[in-house]
Write an enzyme that holds these catalytic residues in place. Structure first.
Site, mmCIF file in Angstrom:
data_model
loop_
_atom_site.group_PDB
_atom_site.id
_atom_site.type_symbol
_atom_site.label_atom_id
_atom_site.label_comp_id
_atom_site.label_asym_id
_atom_site.label_seq_id
_atom_site.Cartn_x
_atom_site.Cartn_y
_atom_site.Cartn_z
ATOM 1 N N GLN A 195 2.523 -1.837 6.191
ATOM 2 C CA GLN A 195 2.978 -0.508 6.626
ATOM 3 C C GLN A 195 3.477 -0.462 8.066
ATOM 4 O O GLN A 195 4.383 0.302 8.386
ATOM 5 C CB GLN A 195 1.866 0.513 6.395
ATOM 6 N N PHE A 196 2.855 -1.250 8.927
ATOM 7 C CA PHE A 196 3.314 -1.397 10.311
ATOM 8 C C PHE A 196 3.098 -2.847 10.703
ATOM 9 O O PHE A 196 2.122 -3.464 10.268
ATOM 10 C CB PHE A 196 2.499 -0.518 11.273
ATOM 11 N N ILE A 244 -0.234 -6.663 10.438
ATOM 12 C CA ILE A 244 0.163 -7.920 9.820
ATOM 13 C C ILE A 244 -0.763 -9.070 10.223
ATOM 14 O O ILE A 244 -0.792 -10.103 9.572
ATOM 15 C CB ILE A 244 1.639 -8.236 10.204
ATOM 16 N N LEU A 267 -6.009 -1.358 -0.310
ATOM 17 C CA LEU A 267 -5.820 -1.536 1.136
ATOM 18 C C LEU A 267 -6.453 -2.869 1.530
ATOM 19 O O LEU A 267 -7.645 -2.938 1.827
ATOM 20 C CB LEU A 267 -6.506 -0.374 1.849
ATOM 21 N N HIS A 276 0.966 0.340 16.261
ATOM 22 C CA HIS A 276 2.040 1.100 15.638
ATOM 23 C C HIS A 276 3.374 0.947 16.371
ATOM 24 O O HIS A 276 4.346 1.564 16.008
ATOM 25 C CB HIS A 276 1.654 2.570 15.534
ATOM 26 N N GLU A 296 -4.684 -6.255 3.256
ATOM 27 C CA GLU A 296 -3.508 -7.057 3.611
ATOM 28 C C GLU A 296 -3.708 -8.551 3.376
ATOM 29 O O GLU A 296 -2.789 -9.248 2.926
ATOM 30 C CB GLU A 296 -3.121 -6.825 5.075
ATOM 31 N N GLU A 332 0.847 -1.193 0.000
ATOM 32 C CA GLU A 332 0.000 0.000 0.000
ATOM 33 C C GLU A 332 0.882 1.242 0.000
ATOM 34 O O GLU A 332 1.772 1.362 0.832
ATOM 35 C CB GLU A 332 -0.905 -0.008 1.245
HETATM 36 C C1 TPP Z 1 -5.150 -2.778 8.359
HETATM 37 C C2 TPP Z 1 -4.459 -1.496 8.080
HETATM 38 N N1 TPP Z 1 -3.746 -1.363 6.948
HETATM 39 C C3 TPP Z 1 -3.112 -0.211 6.672
HETATM 40 C C4 TPP Z 1 -3.166 0.834 7.546
HETATM 41 C C5 TPP Z 1 -2.429 2.136 7.242
HETATM 42 N N2 TPP Z 1 -3.418 3.145 6.869
HETATM 43 C C6 TPP Z 1 -3.936 3.959 7.791
HETATM 44 S S1 TPP Z 1 -5.144 4.889 7.166
HETATM 45 C C7 TPP Z 1 -4.960 4.255 5.625
HETATM 46 C C8 TPP Z 1 -5.830 4.752 4.528
HETATM 47 C C9 TPP Z 1 -7.270 4.664 4.848
HETATM 48 O O1 TPP Z 1 -8.006 5.405 3.935
HETATM 49 P P1 TPP Z 1 -9.561 5.566 4.057
HETATM 50 O O2 TPP Z 1 -10.185 4.292 4.491
HETATM 51 O O3 TPP Z 1 -10.051 6.145 2.794
HETATM 52 O O4 TPP Z 1 -9.749 6.593 5.264
HETATM 53 P P2 TPP Z 1 -9.241 8.114 5.361
HETATM 54 O O5 TPP Z 1 -7.922 8.061 6.042
HETATM 55 O O6 TPP Z 1 -9.194 8.668 4.005
HETATM 56 O O7 TPP Z 1 -10.243 8.793 6.238
HETATM 57 C C10 TPP Z 1 -3.953 3.300 5.624
HETATM 58 C C11 TPP Z 1 -3.504 2.575 4.436
HETATM 59 C C12 TPP Z 1 -3.904 0.646 8.729
HETATM 60 N N3 TPP Z 1 -3.991 1.609 9.655
HETATM 61 N N4 TPP Z 1 -4.542 -0.516 8.971
#
Ligand code: TPP
Ligand code: MG
Lengths: 326, 338
Positions: free
Chosen positions: A82-83, A87, A58, A129, A60, A29
């Site tokens: 990403q973290f 996982i 997005l 995190h 995993e 991602e």
């Molecule tokens: C399971 C997971 N994968 C990746 C992330 C990293 N991450 C945090 S927010 C995000 C994007 C989310 O986008 P969206 O659902 O559109 O929400 P927005 O932040 O735009 O409000 C990602 C990839 C995470 N927090 N949790």
């Protein structure tokens, strides 16, 4: 040769393999256009194209499941999560499929994939995190778990992990991503997997660690040296399979051992090392094995983070306890 | 379907919502400053630009009674659910007076008393939890509904589809609200998602859905009244897609480099607060002076009450590290009968 920090070393190793093995692809991602949340893949998509450095949705579970399928086609997927806290949904595909491809096909197919993730505390964020849950993967048969503790080892071990025919979980201690620079010769030379690295030789006590904690452990060794105590420092590096030979040989020499890790204590990798020291090293142990670790608790927000993270002082007091044992 | 409620906001409600939205905006701008001053640590995801979504939806619900669950971009949903802004700010500061005793911080706000069932760092995590909360309400024959707010990118997680199927199969009282701000971190929606219109994705589950302008609180409110009425009347789940935009980077460490300045300008002109304010002024119901007074009062309240409380509160004691992992003095640990 160039002065490189740990995250840049990861980038260089990925670039080398993309350049020299057409079957290597990166999946994750925000890794392409955006270069990754920690910039580990910075510039790689513009250099190698969208077919090699692939931005995924997005999802995993999907990414890792696909990596297993790709691996069965001989494509070496290097996946970025990403973290490490994100996982867990991939563990299903890792346990259920990645670790068993070789076994199920009785060796006809393997699963040459790498699951990379930044891990560990020290960046002031709670829970997902900051946690260190490497032991979950170390418990699974059919997988390697590799953790570098310096730019040079990140470069060499990541190359080896990508080339390895079996699945590797490659955990990058994000607290030290930019701590230290080392000169790296970009010649694609891998370091060996499945062996510990002895970072400092000593006769009085063995300090065993991995990941970011190696730095506190080295500082503790330095402090001990001021008191004329010579500590041997071992960076485990590959925590599964464990190179107990090196650790046992060191403890045979020193008779005392402190294991340092950031992860929670119970069933941490330190437990396995201590168990093997008891099994195979009882006759030369001069003191009970000491463990300095995180607590069996949820990683807290930053005001309490300092209490959670093992400190140089804690390592010193564990070392003293081992040294003073009659 | 039961009698439809009035979908129009009263003048009084519009003025109140203008004030609430402005409070939310100013609260978060102050969070930004506190983060830069390193008073707030960890990660911070701001909602600026998206205020009409949470305020519009929850104004049509029963905040504090209905259950609300969302992502890490959660401050405003908590405030609108009834969380005391002072305790929220203290939480962001990591102070023991925070609504989670300073242990959770920005991404993990929880306020059980207000039925705010959490902000979650894991994207897609809340979908099934919301279905479970709704099933619980159904089993207990409650009057409440569960409202689950998540982003657009979250819909690419498997949990989205698994939850929608279950929610419809059991006709659960859950409203899924997609805050579509066009990006998941730096990845634009059309680069990650086969069907860009999110409301279309739920049709395969036979769940009614609508796409609404998320920058216009009157439209959000009107759609929410109908959706909530549908869900509360026992018809099963509903899905609302709100088209919106976040002004800041994804989190404080994101520079927004992947977006064009012209795109940001276009959305900046559709600010939910300014839109409502100007509409009220045009209708002769409000003045620029009144707005300025309102703003000054809000800024003062945030400084003299909210920030003061957070600054002056103590840090959590070290012993708290070991708490809240398992029950203490759990009588069932020793076995025996209930
Ligand atoms: C399971 C997971 N994968 C990746 C992330 C990293 N991450 C945090 S927010 C995000 C994007 C989310 O986008 P969206 O659902 O559109 O929400 P927005 O932040 O735009 O409000 C990602 C990839 C995470 N927090 N949790
Ligand atoms: Mg989004």
């Amino acid at each position: 040769m160039s002065e490189t920090n740990l995250v840049e070393a990861v980038n260089k190793a990925l670039a080398w393999e993309l350049d020299h093995d057409k079957d290597v692809v990166l999946l994750g991602e925000d890794i392409g256009l955006n270069g990754g949340v920690f910039r580990a893949t910075d510039g790689l998509q513009s250099k190698f194209g969208e077919q090699r450095v692939i931005d995924t949705p997005l999802a995993e579970t999907l990414i890792v499941g696909m990596a297993v399928g790709l691996a069965s086609q001989g494509i070496r997927a290097v996946v970025e999560i990403q973290f490490m806290g994100f996982i867990y949904s991939t563990i299903d595909n890792m346990i259920s499929h990645a670790t068993r491809m070789r076994n199920r096909t009785r060796g006809r197919l393997t699963c040459p994939m790498v699951l990379r993730a930044p891990y560990g505390g020290g960046i002031h964020a709670p829970e997902h995190h900051s946690e260190s849950t490497e032991a979950i993967f170390a418990h699974m048969p059919g997988i390697r778990v590799v953790i570098p503790s310096s730019p040079l080892r990140a470069y060499g071990l990541l190359l080896a992990s990508i080339r390895d025919p079996d699945p590797v979980v490659f955990l990058e201690p994000k607290r030290i991503y930019r701590l230290q620079k080392e000169s790296i010769e970009e010649a694609g030379v891998a370091l060996p997997l499945d062996v510990c690295f002895t970072l400092r030789e000593g006769d009085d006590i063995t300090l065993v660690s991995w990941g970011a904690m190696v730095h506190e452990t080295l500082q503790a060794a330095e402090k001990l040296a001021e008191q004329n105590i010579s500590a041997e420092v071992i960076d485990v590096a590959t925590i599964k399979p464990l190179d107990m030979k090196t650790i046992l040989a060191s403890v045979e020499k020193t008779g005392r051992c402190v294991i340092v890790h950031e992860a929670a204590r119970t069933c941490g990798v330190g437990s396995e090392i201590a168990a093997q020291l008891a099994e195979f090293g009882l006759t030369f142990l001069l003191a009970p094995v000491q463990r300095v670790s995180g607590y069996d608790t949820i990683m807290p927000l930053y005001r309490l983070e300092n209490y959670y993270m093992p400190s140089v002082e804690q390592i010193l007091s564990a070392a003293n306890a081992a040294l003073e044992y009659a | 379907m039961s009698n439809l409620k009035n979908t129009q906001l009263s003048l009084e409600s519009k003025k109140r919502l203008l004030k609430e939205m402005l409070f939310g905006r100013r609260f978060e701008e102050r969070c930004y400053e506190a983060y830069v001053e390193r008073k707030i640590g960890g990660f911070l995801h701001l909602y600026s630009g998206e205020e009409a979504c949470a305020y519009g939806i929850l104004d049509a619900a029963r905040p504090g009674n209905d259950y609300v669950i969302t992502s890490y971009r959660d401050h405003i949903h908590a405030i609108k659910s009834g969380t005391d802004p002072k305790r929220l700010m203290a939480e962001l500061y990591g102070k023991v007076t925070g609504c989670c005793k300073g242990l959770g911080g920005s991404m993990h706000i929880f306020d059980v008393d207000k039925h705010f069932m959490g902000g979650y760092a894991l994207v897609g995590g809340p979908f099934p939890l919301a279905a479970g909360i709704a099933k619980g309400i159904q089993m207990k024959k409650g009057e409440q509904i569960c409202i689950c707010f998540l982003g657009d990118a979250a819909n690419n997680q498997g949990t989205f589809h698994e939850s929608l199927n279950m929610a419809k199969l059991w006709n659960l009282p859950v409203l899924y609200v997609c805050e579509n701000n066009l990006y998941g971190i730096g990845t634009r929606i059309d680069r990650s998602t086969a069907v860009v219109d999110q409301y279309k994705r739920v049709s395969g589950y036979n769940i009614p859905s609508r796409q609404v302008d998320g920058q216009d609180i009157e439209k959000v409110y009107a759609a929410a009244v109908e959706a909530i009425d549908y869900v509360r009347s026992g018809n099963g789940p509903y899905f609302l897609e709100l088209m919106t935009y976040r002004y800041r980077g994804h989190s404080m460490s994101d520079s927004n480099a992947y977006r064009s300045k012209s795109e940001e300008r276009i959305w900046g002109k559709r600010d939910p607060i300014i839109t409502l304010r100007d509409r009220l002024i045009e209708a002769g119901e409000f003045s620029q002076e009144e707005y300025q007074t309102m703003d000054a009062e809000i800024l003062d309240e945030i400084e003299s009450e909210v920030i003061k409380f957070a600054e002056e509160s103590p840090e959590p004691p070290k012993e708290m590290l070991a708490k809240y992992v398992l029950a203490e003095n759990d009588p069932y640990v020793t076995g025996g009968r209930r």
